[in-house]
Design a protein around this motif. Structure first.
Motif, mmCIF file in Angstrom:
data_model
loop_
_atom_site.group_PDB
_atom_site.id
_atom_site.type_symbol
_atom_site.label_atom_id
_atom_site.label_comp_id
_atom_site.label_asym_id
_atom_site.label_seq_id
_atom_site.Cartn_x
_atom_site.Cartn_y
_atom_site.Cartn_z
ATOM 1 N N LEU A 27 114.145 -35.570 28.922
ATOM 2 C CA LEU A 27 114.998 -35.473 30.182
ATOM 3 C C LEU A 27 115.733 -37.075 30.256
ATOM 4 C CD1 LEU A 27 116.332 -34.346 32.759
ATOM 5 C CD2 LEU A 27 114.371 -35.334 33.730
ATOM 6 N N GLY A 28 117.151 -37.192 29.883
ATOM 7 C CA GLY A 28 117.634 -38.333 30.101
ATOM 8 C C GLY A 28 118.040 -38.654 31.518
ATOM 9 N N GLN A 31 122.164 -35.049 33.638
ATOM 10 C CA GLN A 31 123.674 -34.529 34.274
ATOM 11 C C GLN A 31 124.019 -33.207 33.312
ATOM 12 O OE1 GLN A 31 124.740 -36.244 37.385
ATOM 13 N NE2 GLN A 31 122.662 -36.352 36.865
ATOM 14 N N LEU A 47 109.101 -31.162 30.918
ATOM 15 C CA LEU A 47 110.158 -31.993 30.687
ATOM 16 C C LEU A 47 109.481 -33.166 30.589
ATOM 17 C CD1 LEU A 47 113.296 -31.123 33.218
ATOM 18 C CD2 LEU A 47 113.085 -31.136 30.844
ATOM 19 N N SER A 49 110.490 -37.199 30.869
ATOM 20 C CA SER A 49 111.504 -38.192 31.632
ATOM 21 C C SER A 49 111.437 -39.217 30.925
ATOM 22 C CB SER A 49 111.215 -38.221 33.062
ATOM 23 O OG SER A 49 112.218 -39.457 33.375
ATOM 24 N N SER A 51 113.258 -42.100 31.900
ATOM 25 C CA SER A 51 113.880 -42.884 32.704
ATOM 26 C C SER A 51 112.983 -44.017 33.165
ATOM 27 C CB SER A 51 114.337 -42.234 34.109
ATOM 28 O OG SER A 51 113.349 -41.547 34.612
ATOM 29 N N ARG A 101 123.635 -41.815 36.583
ATOM 30 C CA ARG A 101 122.331 -41.204 36.015
ATOM 31 C C ARG A 101 122.559 -40.672 34.784
ATOM 32 N NH1 ARG A 101 117.937 -41.138 38.343
ATOM 33 N NH2 ARG A 101 117.318 -39.211 37.252
ATOM 34 N N SER B 43 127.004 -29.710 40.421
ATOM 35 C CA SER B 43 127.300 -31.238 40.303
ATOM 36 C C SER B 43 128.892 -31.343 40.315
ATOM 37 C CB SER B 43 126.925 -31.563 39.117
ATOM 38 O OG SER B 43 126.974 -32.785 38.674
ATOM 39 N N ILE B 55 122.435 -46.914 44.759
ATOM 40 C CA ILE B 55 123.487 -46.478 43.865
ATOM 41 C C ILE B 55 123.833 -44.868 44.347
ATOM 42 C CG2 ILE B 55 123.671 -48.162 42.235
ATOM 43 C CD1 ILE B 55 122.468 -45.951 40.241
ATOM 44 N N ALA B 56 125.121 -44.467 44.245
ATOM 45 C CA ALA B 56 125.205 -42.994 44.550
ATOM 46 C C ALA B 56 124.870 -42.147 43.589
ATOM 47 C CB ALA B 56 126.777 -43.001 44.650
ATOM 48 N N VAL B 57 124.216 -40.939 44.076
ATOM 49 C CA VAL B 57 123.713 -39.976 43.131
ATOM 50 C C VAL B 57 124.071 -38.693 43.573
ATOM 51 C CG1 VAL B 57 121.461 -39.036 42.450
ATOM 52 C CG2 VAL B 57 121.946 -41.654 42.141
ATOM 53 N N SER B 61 121.490 -32.936 41.365
ATOM 54 C CA SER B 61 121.467 -32.999 40.116
ATOM 55 C C SER B 61 120.441 -33.914 39.514
ATOM 56 C CB SER B 61 122.822 -33.255 39.303
ATOM 57 O OG SER B 61 123.752 -32.156 39.469
ATOM 58 N N GLU B 66 111.770 -37.354 40.402
ATOM 59 C CA GLU B 66 112.284 -38.528 39.574
ATOM 60 C C GLU B 66 112.666 -39.638 40.654
ATOM 61 O OE1 GLU B 66 112.328 -39.078 36.474
ATOM 62 O OE2 GLU B 66 114.232 -38.557 35.811
#
Lengths: 260, 161
Positions: A27-28, A31, A47, A49, A51, A101, B43, B55-57, B61, B66
């Motif tokens: 998972l990057g 998006q 998954l 991640s 990040s 993201r 999204s 920051i905007a997210v 999504s 996370e």
């Protein structure tokens, strides 16, 4: 969305161990993957991640080479300002929240036929650096959603030689914000490279006829009379094959005129 | 199930989520912070825009897990400390920057994201920054005007529409 196990390793070695199990998926920024999973077009059991891996973050510019960590977001690539074409491309992907993201490694690993980054990688003759090897961009892209990556292989970085001048022109499909057609032109001391995304059923490709002409005469006029073979172009409700083929020529001209 | 902890609008919160729990689901369903809206869940629309570590997210999504350890800002934390509307919210009210109001939380959070990096944006910069925020009432003109006003720029020459 089907549920999955989630792990967030802190280094590449641990990520590879996690990915080695059956039905595991990296998972990057998610998006693309998250919307795909919502539609149940993907249902990984695990998954992994990427990040949390700090060694895959950031942009380094030394000499004529820019090295971008695989987990670097589009926003941070745009902010780094390495060279005109790349900065413009990264700053025009999706929308601001998506750019905060989405990651370069995720985009290149997915190789969507309408994604922007494949055009930059191919036009600059980038090197795709993985945990295991270095892959030349010319060997990396192998058709729509298909790359040279093995199942358990992570893009840790992307190295691009900085062009003398460059530009990316994207004819945006306004609903998806993907490229209906996108053209990246990069001029180097030893020649010009032109990469096209969004247009072909085979994914990103180099327009080699234009490269030859532009390498001797770098002007929009030089390619004005050229035509692009439309037989393997994408045809959908947004545009016919012929329309896309014409856009390739027009956008290449604009990219040459705007290159800086 | 996964245990997560984060700071939301300055307050520490924790919860237990599945891997697939979206950040917006955690905010709305678990914490009852329903100011963050879900317009499309694909999204596209930006109604769920929040700030993660400044920051905007799009919170539809991103997985809640996370955001473990992150600092989150939502529309509920935007008011001034005395409970009055902040300058962006006030400008939206003053300049009729909302009609049905469904997209407004995302618009305000996107505007705040813009203004923290670009304190006096041009109209083009505002419109560009709102690329991922859709107003289905098509009230963009006054949204842009409100953001111009919130940035302290004179908007008296811009016609009301």
């Amino acid at each position: 969305m089907y549920n999955f196990d989630f792990v967030k390793p802190l280094n590449v070695a641990d990520a590879l161990v996690a990915l080695a199990s059956e039905e595991a998926q990296a998972l990057g920024g998610g998006q693309t993957l998250i919307p795909t999973m919502k539609q149940r077009l993907a249902s990984p059991e695990k998954l992994v991640s990427l990040s949390g891996i700090s060694e895959m973050q950031g942009v380094d510019i030394s000499g004529n080479i820019v090295t971008i960590g695989g987990a670097t977001t589009h926003a941070n690539v745009a902010l780094a300002g390495a060279f005109e074409g790349l900065t413009g491309l990264a700053g025009g992907i999706g929308d601001p929240a998506v750019r905060n993201r989405g990651t370069i490694g995720g985009s290149l690993a997915n190789n969507d036929p309408a994604a922007c980054y494949p055009a930059a990688a191919l036009a600059t003759g980038a090197t795709i650096v993985t945990n295991d090897r270095e892959i030349d961009a010319d060997d990396y892209f192998q058709g729509m959603f298909t790359t040279a990556l093995e199942d358990v292989e992570i893009i840790t970085a992307v190295r691009m030689p900085i062009p003398q001048v460059s530009n990316y022109q994207k004819f945006e499909q306004p609903a998806s914000r993907f490229a209906l057609v996108g053209v990246f032109v990069a001029k180097y001391a030893d020649g010009v490279r032109v990469a096209v995304t969004g247009a072909s059923e085979n994914g990103v490709f180099r327009w080699s006829e234009a490269e030859g002409v532009l390498s001797t005469n770098f002007s929009a006029d030089a390619i004005l009379g050229m035509s692009v073979d439309s037989s393997e172009m994408i045809s959908d409700l947004h545009g016919t094959k012929e329309y896309r083929a014409n856009l390739v020529r027009v956008l290449t001209g604009r990219a040459v005129s705007s290159a800086s | 199930m996964l245990n997560i902890t984060m700071k939301i609008n300055g307050k520490a919160v924790s919860g237990t989520v599945e891997g697939r729990t979206l950040l917006v689901e955690f905010l709305r369903n678990d914490l009852h912070l329903t100011g963050t809206h879900v317009g499309c869940d694909t999204s596209q629309c930006g109604a769920c825009t929040i700030h993660v570590n400044g920051i905007a997210v799009k919170s539809c999504s991103m997985f809640a897990v996370e955001a473990d350890g992150a600092s989150i800002d939502t529309i509920e934390g935007q008011e001034n400390t005395d409970g009055s509307l902040n300058k962006i919210q006030q400008a939206f009210q003053d300049h009729h920057g909302l009609q049905c109001g469904f997209c407004t939380p995302g618009m305000v959070m996107a505007a705040a994201d813009l203004l923290q990096n670009t304190p006096t944006p041009t109209e083009a910069e505002i419109r560009n920054h709102l690329d991922g925020n859709i107003c289905r009432c098509t009230g963009y003109h006054n949204i842009v005007k409100a953001i111009m006003a919130a940035s302290g720029q004179d908007v008296s020459a811009i016609a009301a529409e």
